[in-house]
Every structure is written in C-alpha cells, then in structure tokens.
Design a protein around this motif. Structure first.
Motif, PDB file in Angstrom:
ATOM      1  N   TYR A  25       1.667  -8.500  -5.304  1.00  0.00           N
ATOM      2  CA  TYR A  25       0.008  -8.000  -5.368  1.00  0.00           C
ATOM      3  C   TYR A  25      -0.275  -9.260  -4.673  1.00  0.00           C
ATOM      4  CZ  TYR A  25       0.067  -3.267  -8.163  1.00  0.00           C
ATOM      5  OH  TYR A  25      -0.166  -2.362  -8.676  1.00  0.00           O
ATOM      6  N   HIS A 220       5.175   2.029 -10.851  1.00  0.00           N
ATOM      7  CA  HIS A 220       6.272   1.957  -9.714  1.00  0.00           C
ATOM      8  C   HIS A 220       6.862   3.331  -9.504  1.00  0.00           C
ATOM      9  CE1 HIS A 220       9.620   0.537  -7.151  1.00  0.00           C
ATOM     10  NE2 HIS A 220       8.339   0.202  -6.661  1.00  0.00           N
ATOM     11  N   MET A 223       8.808   6.248  -2.781  1.00  0.00           N
ATOM     12  CA  MET A 223       8.414   7.510  -2.123  1.00  0.00           C
ATOM     13  C   MET A 223       9.735   7.743  -1.439  1.00  0.00           C
ATOM     14  SD  MET A 223       4.470   7.815  -0.974  1.00  0.00           S
ATOM     15  CE  MET A 223       4.884   6.110   0.122  1.00  0.00           C
ATOM     16  N   THR A 227      10.501   2.870   1.125  1.00  0.00           N
ATOM     17  CA  THR A 227       8.820   2.907   0.786  1.00  0.00           C
ATOM     18  C   THR A 227       8.371   2.982  -0.096  1.00  0.00           C
ATOM     19  OG1 THR A 227       8.624   3.554   3.321  1.00  0.00           O
ATOM     20  CG2 THR A 227       6.536   3.696   1.474  1.00  0.00           C
ATOM     21  N   VAL A 229       5.261   2.276  -3.631  1.00  0.00           N
ATOM     22  CA  VAL A 229       3.689   2.088  -4.076  1.00  0.00           C
ATOM     23  C   VAL A 229       4.028   1.615  -5.748  1.00  0.00           C
ATOM     24  CG1 VAL A 229       2.871   3.957  -2.627  1.00  0.00           C
ATOM     25  CG2 VAL A 229       3.802   4.584  -4.567  1.00  0.00           C
ATOM     26  N   LYS A 230       3.012   0.553  -5.839  1.00  0.00           N
ATOM     27  CA  LYS A 230       2.910   0.017  -6.987  1.00  0.00           C
ATOM     28  C   LYS A 230       0.981   0.449  -7.406  1.00  0.00           C
ATOM     29  CE  LYS A 230       4.597  -3.180  -8.422  1.00  0.00           C
ATOM     30  NZ  LYS A 230       5.167  -5.393  -8.547  1.00  0.00           N
ATOM     31  N   ALA A 241      -4.258  -1.130  -6.175  1.00  0.00           N
ATOM     32  CA  ALA A 241      -2.918  -0.453  -5.822  1.00  0.00           C
ATOM     33  C   ALA A 241      -2.487  -1.014  -4.804  1.00  0.00           C
ATOM     34  CB  ALA A 241      -3.409   0.844  -5.126  1.00  0.00           C
ATOM     35  N   LEU A 243       1.098  -1.109  -1.835  1.00  0.00           N
ATOM     36  CA  LEU A 243       2.185   0.358  -0.202  1.00  0.00           C
ATOM     37  C   LEU A 243       3.061  -1.018  -0.059  1.00  0.00           C
ATOM     38  CD1 LEU A 243       2.701   2.981   0.758  1.00  0.00           C
ATOM     39  CD2 LEU A 243       1.211   1.941   2.492  1.00  0.00           C
ATOM     40  N   GLN A 244       4.229  -1.559   0.052  1.00  0.00           N
ATOM     41  CA  GLN A 244       5.685  -1.872   0.180  1.00  0.00           C
ATOM     42  C   GLN A 244       6.471  -1.200   1.279  1.00  0.00           C
ATOM     43  OE1 GLN A 244       8.068  -4.530  -1.713  1.00  0.00           O
ATOM     44  NE2 GLN A 244       6.883  -5.885  -1.288  1.00  0.00           N
ATOM     45  N   HIS A 245       6.347  -1.327   2.405  1.00  0.00           N
ATOM     46  CA  HIS A 245       7.199  -0.822   3.346  1.00  0.00           C
ATOM     47  C   HIS A 245       8.685  -1.979   3.925  1.00  0.00           C
ATOM     48  CE1 HIS A 245       9.219   1.856   6.905  1.00  0.00           C
ATOM     49  NE2 HIS A 245       8.581   1.096   6.843  1.00  0.00           N
ATOM     50  N   THR A 254       3.801  -5.774   2.915  1.00  0.00           N
ATOM     51  CA  THR A 254       2.682  -4.975   1.697  1.00  0.00           C
ATOM     52  C   THR A 254       1.830  -5.490   2.223  1.00  0.00           C
ATOM     53  OG1 THR A 254       5.345  -6.259   0.575  1.00  0.00           O
ATOM     54  CG2 THR A 254       2.873  -5.572  -0.815  1.00  0.00           C
ATOM     55  N   SER A 256      -2.009  -4.141  -0.467  1.00  0.00           N
ATOM     56  CA  SER A 256      -2.494  -4.049  -1.609  1.00  0.00           C
ATOM     57  C   SER A 256      -3.985  -4.210  -1.032  1.00  0.00           C
ATOM     58  CB  SER A 256      -1.945  -4.932  -2.551  1.00  0.00           C
ATOM     59  OG  SER A 256      -2.154  -6.596  -1.770  1.00  0.00           O
TER      60      SER A 256
END
Length: 278
Positions: A25, A220, A223, A227, A229-230, A241, A243-245, A254, A256
């Motif tokens: 985060y 956690h 997808m 990728t 998501v947390k 929230a 999103l990490q790719h 990332t 957040s």
C-alpha cells in the motif's frame, strides 16, 4: 544459506497477516529502478514524493561467495552499510550494520535457524549498548517465542514481548503480548484458494491502558497470473484498495487509494509505485 524448514524467527509471528494488510500500500508516489552490472553488482535507485518533499536514495549490492555487502546513500548524505555473512557456521547468519556519520549506529546481529528453533540476538557498538534477544521454539504447526531488549545504560528492559502462532495447511492464527503487557494483538490469515492466491486476514489490537481497540480486515486475489488486487478496512472507517500489475517479469506498477468513509467529503489518498527490475 541452507534453508531450514522450522519455526523461523520471532518476527515471522503474524507476518503473513501483516503483509496481507499493509504490504505494497502506497500513499505517495514512488519510483524504483534496478540494474545489474556485468560484474554482478546490483544498483537500485529510488525516489519518493511526499507532498512537496522529494526523497531519494541509491544502493549497491555486491555478493561475493557467502558475503553480501549493501551500501545505500540517501538525500541527507547518510550512508547505510550492511554486511551479511551466510553460514559462517551451520545454520548461522551474521549481520553487521552501521550508518555514517552516526558513530553510535553500529550493530552486530546473529541469527540461528534450527529445525525446531530460531534465535536472533543483536548488540550495539557503544560503551553501554542495548542488547536485543528474540527466540522461538516449535515446528511448522506451532511456535512460541519472546522478544526482549535490555538497556545496559539504565539497567531497564525497554521491550518485553511474547507470542504464539498456530499453523495448518491453509490457516495461521497468532497472538502476541506487547509493550510490557500493555497491549495484545491477535492475527488471522486464511488461504481461501491457492490457485488464485486468494486469502483473507485480520489483525485485532487492544490497548489495556488506553482501552482502545483496532480491527483491520483485508483480502487479496489474483485476477490473472500478472494482476492482483487487495482491499482492507478498519473499524475507524478507513478503506483502502490496491491494484498491482506485473507488466514484465519482476517489474511492477501499483496503484492504491484510501478513503475515510466517515468523512467522505475529504479527498481520497492516491498512491502510485513503479518498480523496474532486470
């Protein structure tokens, strides 16, 4: 260092839940670039913007047989040096660290990992140092341990913590007593689906002197293979929230955000982190 499947170190108690709820985060903007030279030196440059303040550092890591040297310089001209020696004796790791120009920052730490125990002790390079000791005993199903710091200058214990952890194939439950018995923390981590790396976790802390309770719950989910998501929320109404790719191997972007649901009129905090690695 040869990996020993045992209870690990005291810092591992509750770590899975903490990582789920807090790791990655980012409330600021951070950029990290790592390169590897032809002679094996890893160089990492990072910068972070906190409002109008910009902080940066550059570090170099050199590995030679079982010795790893890490030198980092920040924007305040502080030089952080850490030398790690793996396996000077079976199961032992030695860590020497100091920060220039602080002459009182030197410290040596010894870690010992055994099939049924894990011990870490550290000592500062001063005339009257603070001595730290932590140890756990158990196996891959249950561990119990303690974490203690003693100030030889005052003759007082500055830290007295104890913890226990119970582990199954998909569940980890931990309980620690901290701050010389002034607070207690319970954590829970559950793997829902190993296939999608779906997990849920929670951390509850009660302060006896303040009679204050803090409960944070999070989850956690991957997808797809690159990728994830947390999300997390606490009992004070703060929801976050992430999103990490992984846009290429080992390189991550990332995004957040955090919002206070009890003060929705306030602007949400948005963070961005980009890490590029070879």
């Amino acid at each position: 260092m040869v990996y020993v499947k045992g209870p690990g170190l005291y810092s591992d108690i509750g770590k899975k839940a903490r990582d789920l709820l807090y790791r990655d985060y980012q409330g600021d903007r951070k950029f990290t670039l790592s390169t590897l030279t032809s002679n094996g030196v890893a160089i990492t440059s990072s910068g972070i913007q906190k409002g109008d303040l910009f902080l940066a550092d550059i570090s170099t890591i050199l590995k030679n047989k079982n010795i790893t040297t890490d030198v980092k310089v920040d924007t305040s001209s502080n030089v952080f040096t850490t030398v790690t020696v793996d396996e000077p004796a079976p199961g032992v790791k030695a860590i020497f660290s100091f920060v220039a120009p602080d002459q009182k920052s030197g410290k040596v730490e010894l870690q010992y990992l055994h099939e049924y125990a894990g011990i870490s002790t550290s000592l500062g390079f001063t005339a009257k140092p603070t001595v730290n000791f932590s140890g756990v005993a158990g196996n891959h199903q249950a561990t119990v341990g303690t974490d203690i710091s003693f100030d030889t200058a005052t003759g007082n214990f500055t830290k007295l913590n104890a913890g226990i952890s119970l582990i199954t194939t998909d569940l980890i439950a931990s309980l620690t007593v901290n701050d010389k018995g002034q607070s207690v923390t319970a954590s829970y981590f559950h793997t829902v689906s190993p296939l999608t790396n779906t997990a849920v976790g929670a951390v509850f802390t009660h302060g006896f002197s303040s009679n204050e309770n803090t409960l944070t719950f999070g989850a956690h989910h991957m997808m797809d293979p690159t990728t994830g998501v947390k999300a997390r929320v606490n009992n004070y109404g703060k929801a976050s929230a992430l999103l990490q790719h992984e846009w290429r191997p080992k390189s991550l972007v990332t995004i957040s955000g955090e919002v206070d649901t009890r003060a929705i009129e306030k602007s949400a905090k948005i963070g961005l982190a980009v890490a590029i690695r070879p």
